[in-house]
Design an enzyme around this catalytic site. Structure first.
Site, mmCIF file in Angstrom:
data_model
loop_
_atom_site.group_PDB
_atom_site.id
_atom_site.type_symbol
_atom_site.label_atom_id
_atom_site.label_comp_id
_atom_site.label_asym_id
_atom_site.label_seq_id
_atom_site.Cartn_x
_atom_site.Cartn_y
_atom_site.Cartn_z
ATOM 1 N N ASN A 95 41.329 37.800 -17.867
ATOM 2 C CA ASN A 95 39.904 37.760 -17.523
ATOM 3 C C ASN A 95 39.176 38.989 -18.063
ATOM 4 O O ASN A 95 38.575 39.751 -17.316
ATOM 5 C CB ASN A 95 39.727 37.665 -16.001
ATOM 6 C CG ASN A 95 40.022 36.271 -15.483
ATOM 7 O OD1 ASN A 95 39.714 35.280 -16.138
ATOM 8 N ND2 ASN A 95 40.619 36.182 -14.314
ATOM 9 N N SER A 121 41.579 29.011 -16.787
ATOM 10 C CA SER A 121 41.392 28.663 -15.389
ATOM 11 C C SER A 121 42.494 27.700 -14.965
ATOM 12 O O SER A 121 42.952 26.878 -15.755
ATOM 13 C CB SER A 121 40.017 28.009 -15.168
ATOM 14 O OG SER A 121 39.811 27.695 -13.809
ATOM 15 N N GLY A 123 44.879 28.961 -12.317
ATOM 16 C CA GLY A 123 45.590 29.746 -11.328
ATOM 17 C C GLY A 123 47.027 29.302 -11.132
ATOM 18 O O GLY A 123 47.717 28.908 -12.068
ATOM 19 N N LYS A 173 34.146 31.657 -19.688
ATOM 20 C CA LYS A 173 34.960 31.800 -18.474
ATOM 21 C C LYS A 173 34.239 32.665 -17.433
ATOM 22 O O LYS A 173 34.331 32.423 -16.230
ATOM 23 C CB LYS A 173 36.312 32.413 -18.825
ATOM 24 C CG LYS A 173 37.239 32.678 -17.626
ATOM 25 C CD LYS A 173 37.527 31.411 -16.819
ATOM 26 C CE LYS A 173 38.736 31.535 -15.910
ATOM 27 N NZ LYS A 173 38.785 32.700 -15.041
ATOM 28 N N HIS A 176 31.766 30.438 -15.839
ATOM 29 C CA HIS A 176 32.554 29.515 -15.011
ATOM 30 C C HIS A 176 32.864 30.152 -13.660
ATOM 31 O O HIS A 176 32.693 29.534 -12.607
ATOM 32 C CB HIS A 176 33.839 29.167 -15.760
ATOM 33 C CG HIS A 176 34.928 28.553 -14.939
ATOM 34 N ND1 HIS A 176 35.735 29.287 -14.092
ATOM 35 C CD2 HIS A 176 35.370 27.272 -14.837
ATOM 36 C CE1 HIS A 176 36.610 28.497 -13.501
ATOM 37 N NE2 HIS A 176 36.418 27.271 -13.946
ATOM 38 N N ASN A 177 33.320 31.404 -13.681
ATOM 39 C CA ASN A 177 33.679 32.063 -12.426
ATOM 40 C C ASN A 177 32.455 32.404 -11.590
ATOM 41 O O ASN A 177 32.523 32.398 -10.356
ATOM 42 C CB ASN A 177 34.497 33.321 -12.714
ATOM 43 C CG ASN A 177 35.941 32.997 -13.037
ATOM 44 O OD1 ASN A 177 36.231 31.919 -13.542
ATOM 45 N ND2 ASN A 177 36.841 33.910 -12.762
ATOM 46 N N GLU A 180 31.744 29.324 -9.810
ATOM 47 C CA GLU A 180 32.772 29.196 -8.772
ATOM 48 C C GLU A 180 32.409 30.020 -7.534
ATOM 49 O O GLU A 180 32.569 29.560 -6.398
ATOM 50 C CB GLU A 180 34.109 29.655 -9.345
ATOM 51 C CG GLU A 180 35.267 29.667 -8.393
ATOM 52 C CD GLU A 180 36.488 30.293 -9.038
ATOM 53 O OE1 GLU A 180 36.903 31.390 -8.598
ATOM 54 O OE2 GLU A 180 37.017 29.701 -10.002
#
Length: 301
Positions: A95, A121, A123, A173, A176-177, A180
């Site tokens: 990240n 992504s 996890g 990303k 994206h987070n 989230e």
């Protein structure tokens, strides 16, 4: 296809196993010797140094780095560079901040190597479900890695793609987070409203399961929430402390730079920071001000 992998934590270890099951060989290194032993025991190749990792890779080398963002990435790259040949590929699957990835790509290109940034992504569920991958870098370099991405993804033609030049993968990303963060905050607030409505004695695990099917708010995040509530409906034993790994903050800073209003993501980041304050000074300041101008009562310990 062979792949070097640096960083065999939970996510890196699961990625190595998914690649092995897909017919690829991983040569992996980690400072944790137990993780290296697990990799070897699973049928891949665990090594004890970066030198051994590079020597065990044949042909054009592709090395995937899964270490914490920032200095650990720079240090790893610096240690690898003297061991590589022109044209070898370094992949940052962690990240990292996208501006760091743009810089690294330029520095690496000047030395004759290639750089790919992969916003990853999935996890701990990636081994079973596959990983969503947002990829930045030169198009032909990304294409040369297609067998790796197709194996790690949920399906060959789903869940991954080349989104732009170096830095673009980590930028996407990051956003994206940020999204989230906002989704998690909305779920948390909604379930809290229902938990406080004592009149109806609502069963939160039941409601989470109802929403999982046919509802507009259904999502994988809700699936995970339902599983968590089923195991601990009242959240016993948990502290109200929520960490963040940086991406939400970076998204907010980027929104400011671009003059984009992003109040939901911004507030979700602020709430995470607030969760870490014991005996919150801000709230105590609010209480004392209300008492001063309106005579409202102040609760004391």
């Amino acid at each position: 296809m062979q792949l070097g992998l640096i960083g065999l934590g939970k996510m890196g270890g699961n990625m190595a196993e998914r690649l092995r099951l897909g017919g690829h060989q991983v040569v992996g290194f980690d400072f944790n010797q137990e993780a290296v032993a697990r990799l070897t025991g699973s049928g891949n190749v665990g090594v004890s140094s970066l030198e051994d990792l590079v020597q065990n890779l044949k042909g054009r080398r592709a090395i995937w780095i899964m270490v914490p963002q920032g200095k650990p990435v720079d240090d790893t790259i610096a240690q690898l560079e003297p061991l590589l040949n022109p044209g070898d590929i370094l992949i940052d699957g962690g990240n990292s901040y996208y501006k760091d990835s743009v810089r690294r790509a330029q520095e690496i290109a000047a030395k004759g190597f290639k750089f790919v940034d992969v916003g990853t992504s999935g996890g701990v569920w990636g081994l079973k479900e596959g990983y969503s991958m947002m990829i930045g870098g030169e198009k032909d370099v990304v294409e040369s890695l297609r067998p790796i991405f197709e194996t790690l993804a949920p399906a060959k033609n789903q869940g991954w793609g080349h989104v732009g030049p170096a830095g673009a993968g980590h930028f996407v990303k990051m956003v994206h987070n940020g999204i989230e963060y906002g989704m998690m905050q909305a779920y948390a607030e909604g379930f809290t409203v229902m938990e406080k409505k004592e009149q109806f004695d609502l069963d939160l695990p039941q409601i989470a399961n109802i929403w999982r099917y046919g509802s507009v708010v259904r999502s994988w995040l809700l699936d995970l929430t339902a599983d968590a509530l089923a195991g601990n409906p009242t959240l016993d034993g948990l502290q109200a402390y929520v960490a963040d790994s940086g991406e939400g903050r970076w998204t907010v800073f980027e929104a400011f730079d671009l003059n984009v209003s992003a109040p939901v993501i911004t507030e979700s980041v602020i709430r995470r920071i607030r969760s870490r304050e014991e005996n919150n000074f801000t709230d105590r300041m609010l209480a004392i001000m209300r008492n001063e101008f309106g005579g409202h009562g102040v609760k004391k310990e």
